[in-house]
Scaffold this active site. Structure first.
Site, mmCIF file in Angstrom:
data_model
loop_
_atom_site.group_PDB
_atom_site.id
_atom_site.type_symbol
_atom_site.label_atom_id
_atom_site.label_comp_id
_atom_site.label_asym_id
_atom_site.label_seq_id
_atom_site.Cartn_x
_atom_site.Cartn_y
_atom_site.Cartn_z
ATOM 1 N N ARG A 288 19.077 -17.211 5.793
ATOM 2 C CA ARG A 288 17.622 -17.464 5.768
ATOM 3 C C ARG A 288 17.202 -18.223 7.024
ATOM 4 O O ARG A 288 16.066 -18.133 7.477
ATOM 5 C CB ARG A 288 17.213 -18.233 4.500
ATOM 6 C CG ARG A 288 15.715 -18.520 4.444
ATOM 7 C CD ARG A 288 15.209 -18.770 3.025
ATOM 8 N NE ARG A 288 16.027 -19.712 2.297
ATOM 9 C CZ ARG A 288 15.993 -21.043 2.484
ATOM 10 N NH1 ARG A 288 15.185 -21.564 3.375
ATOM 11 N NH2 ARG A 288 16.767 -21.830 1.767
ATOM 12 N N TYR B 86 -6.632 -3.245 9.729
ATOM 13 C CA TYR B 86 -5.836 -2.756 8.604
ATOM 14 C C TYR B 86 -6.256 -3.512 7.336
ATOM 15 O O TYR B 86 -6.318 -4.737 7.345
ATOM 16 C CB TYR B 86 -4.347 -2.963 8.898
ATOM 17 C CG TYR B 86 -3.485 -2.790 7.687
ATOM 18 C CD1 TYR B 86 -3.448 -1.577 7.007
ATOM 19 C CD2 TYR B 86 -2.720 -3.838 7.205
ATOM 20 C CE1 TYR B 86 -2.668 -1.430 5.875
ATOM 21 C CE2 TYR B 86 -1.933 -3.692 6.072
ATOM 22 C CZ TYR B 86 -1.916 -2.495 5.414
ATOM 23 O OH TYR B 86 -1.150 -2.344 4.281
ATOM 24 N N ASP C 28 -2.381 -7.106 16.705
ATOM 25 C CA ASP C 28 -1.552 -6.228 15.876
ATOM 26 C C ASP C 28 -1.406 -4.920 16.660
ATOM 27 O O ASP C 28 -2.368 -4.152 16.811
ATOM 28 C CB ASP C 28 -2.227 -6.007 14.514
ATOM 29 C CG ASP C 28 -1.358 -5.176 13.569
ATOM 30 O OD1 ASP C 28 -0.504 -4.412 14.057
ATOM 31 O OD2 ASP C 28 -1.563 -5.279 12.343
ATOM 32 N N LYS D 19 6.897 0.745 10.668
ATOM 33 C CA LYS D 19 6.289 1.976 11.195
ATOM 34 C C LYS D 19 7.121 2.511 12.364
ATOM 35 O O LYS D 19 8.266 2.864 12.189
ATOM 36 C CB LYS D 19 4.840 1.702 11.576
ATOM 37 C CG LYS D 19 4.062 0.863 10.553
ATOM 38 C CD LYS D 19 3.935 1.518 9.201
ATOM 39 C CE LYS D 19 3.085 0.653 8.284
ATOM 40 N NZ LYS D 19 3.192 0.987 6.889
HETATM 41 N N1 PLP Z 1 -0.566 -3.791 10.372
HETATM 42 C C1 PLP Z 1 -0.886 -2.494 10.380
HETATM 43 C C2 PLP Z 1 -1.716 -1.944 11.484
HETATM 44 C C3 PLP Z 1 -0.456 -1.659 9.338
HETATM 45 O O1 PLP Z 1 -0.787 -0.356 9.349
HETATM 46 C C4 PLP Z 1 0.327 -2.209 8.288
HETATM 47 C C5 PLP Z 1 0.778 -1.369 7.160
HETATM 48 O O2 PLP Z 1 0.357 -0.244 7.005
HETATM 49 C C6 PLP Z 1 0.630 -3.569 8.329
HETATM 50 C C7 PLP Z 1 0.187 -4.335 9.390
HETATM 51 C C8 PLP Z 1 1.446 -4.197 7.241
HETATM 52 O O3 PLP Z 1 2.785 -3.839 7.400
HETATM 53 P P1 PLP Z 1 3.875 -3.757 6.194
HETATM 54 O O4 PLP Z 1 3.482 -2.610 5.326
HETATM 55 O O5 PLP Z 1 5.161 -3.576 6.935
HETATM 56 O O6 PLP Z 1 3.807 -5.065 5.461
#
Ligand code: PLP
Length: 385
Positions: free
Chosen positions: A56, A108, A181, A206
């Protein structure tokens, strides 16, 4: 060191193909070893036998994976988390209480919901800005108040862009930090830290992993500053770390990032352009199309492609969009993005009643299938409307 095209004196492609180490020094195996232990022993004098104590705090393989992400982003430090949301949350929880977060209104929806929860709990202040009108960001700043500006570019799932350099200039002029992001752009298409951002966030679930088999998140920091240290403390305390097997898979996935992304971007560009000519499609959203309202910014800010994601609006709204999705044979109906397989999603269904998206919008994550096969699948479903 990395300048984007070259890392540690190698071309990025060669370096990425060996990400995480060319081979295991002990055995000569051409992959890093997978060590699932959660804890590591000490010698008779109670000294740790290696740098590792308990996973951890720090998993040795994670450090290798973090070095890959830091090198790709040109970051001083990077940290892995159990998901993209865990990464976002660790950053938000590390802010001093009452920090003002000024977030892009196109964002998102999972991050938007978390920001709203934290505001309702009184942990953060929250303001919104329009990424297409940076005067709204200027107006939201409160000089003297601790502030984090939250951007996402291209913004999922409508693909507006944020001008990172301009947003960083505005944020920094009032002492604020900027997080981007960059899940959709990946470090291969956009390098936010070089454009002035302070922190980059990835849902590594992703493209970085790319095989729809790992949930992971990452933060990369331009400097090892106080916020970076606070996020590290938060990760250890909250424990949202990435497990050994997931970390190993992520390293494996990142080795093919370059070639996957090239193929996906090329196919997405072809599909986006072709869908613009489909009579049952009202609008195609893709930063690589000259019809995208911020195409000039995309050309300036994105290198080597405009991403593997596009959205299109089917005429006649949500029922028709669902019929198109239902009529696909090859493209899979599923949430998420960035995998080797193409996925289609009706975001309004997933987001529910609070969704602000056009009801006919379908999001397509373009994978590695033959582009002609993908196009004929889409055309077939549209023609049966
Ligand atoms: N940021 C974006 C642009 C996303 O598309 C997503 C998920 O679809 C996230 C953050 C969150 O990621 P996670 O699903 O790995 O928690």
């Amino acid at each position: 060191m990395s300048n984007g095209d070259r890392i540690d004196g190698m071309s990025r492609e060669s370096w990425l193909a060996r990400a995480g180490g060319a081979h295991d020094a002990q055995t000569g195996a051409v992959l890093p070893p997978l060590q699932p232990a959660t804890t590591y022993g000490r010698d008779r004098d109670y000294r740790p036998i290696s740098d590792a104590i308990y996973i951890r705090d720090d998993l040795p393989l994670s450090k290798d994976a973090e070095r890959v992400i830091a090198a790709l982003e040109g970051a001083a430090d990077a940290m892995l988390f159990a998901s993209g949301m865990a990464a976002a949350n660790a950053l938000l929880m590390a802010l001093s209480p009452g920090t003002l977060v000024i977030a892009q209104s196109r964002l998102y929806f999972g991050v938007r919901a978390r920001l709203q929860q934290l505001e309702a709990q009184g942990r953060i202040g929250l303001q919104w800005f329009d990424c297409e009108d940076l005067a709204t960001l200027k107006a939201a700043l409160r000089p003297g108040r601790a502030t984090l500006v939250w951007g996402e570019t291209p913004a999922n799932p409508t693909w507006e862009l944020l001008d990172i350099a301009a947003a960083a200039g505005i944020a920094h002029s009032s002492g604020a930090q900027l997080v981007i992001d960059s899940t959709v752009a990946t470090p291969l298409l956009t390098r936010p830290l070089e454009l002035g951002a302070d922190i980059v966030l990835h849902s590594a679930t992703k493209f970085l992993n790319g095989h729809s088999d790992v949930l992971a998140g990452a933060l990369a920091f331009r400097e090892r500053d106080a916020l970076c240290d606070a996020v590290h403390v938060e990760r250890v305390a909250a424990g949202a770390v990435l497990g050994a097997f997931e970390t190993w898979l992520l390293v494996r996935g990142m080795r093919t990032l370059d070639v996957r992304l090239q193929r996906c971007c090329a196919s997405a560009q072809i599909i986006a352009a072709a869908l613009e000519h489909e009579p049952k499609v009202r609008r195609v959203r893709y930063p690589g199309l000259p019809s995208h309202p911020q195409h000039a910014l995309a050309r300036q800010q994105m290198q080597g492609g405009y991403g593997a994601l596009l959205s299109f609006e089917v005429t006649d709204g949500d029922a028709a969009a669902l019929r198109v999705a239902g009529g696909l044979e090859l493209i899979i109906r599923a949430t998420s993005l960035g995998g080797v397989e193409s996925l289609i999603e009706h975001r309004a269904t997933v987001e529910g009643a609070q969704s602000r998206l056009p009801p006919g919008l379908l999001r397509l994550s373009v994978g590695l299938e033959n582009v002609d096969d993908l196009l004929s699948d889409l055309r077939g479903a549209l023609s049966r409307l």
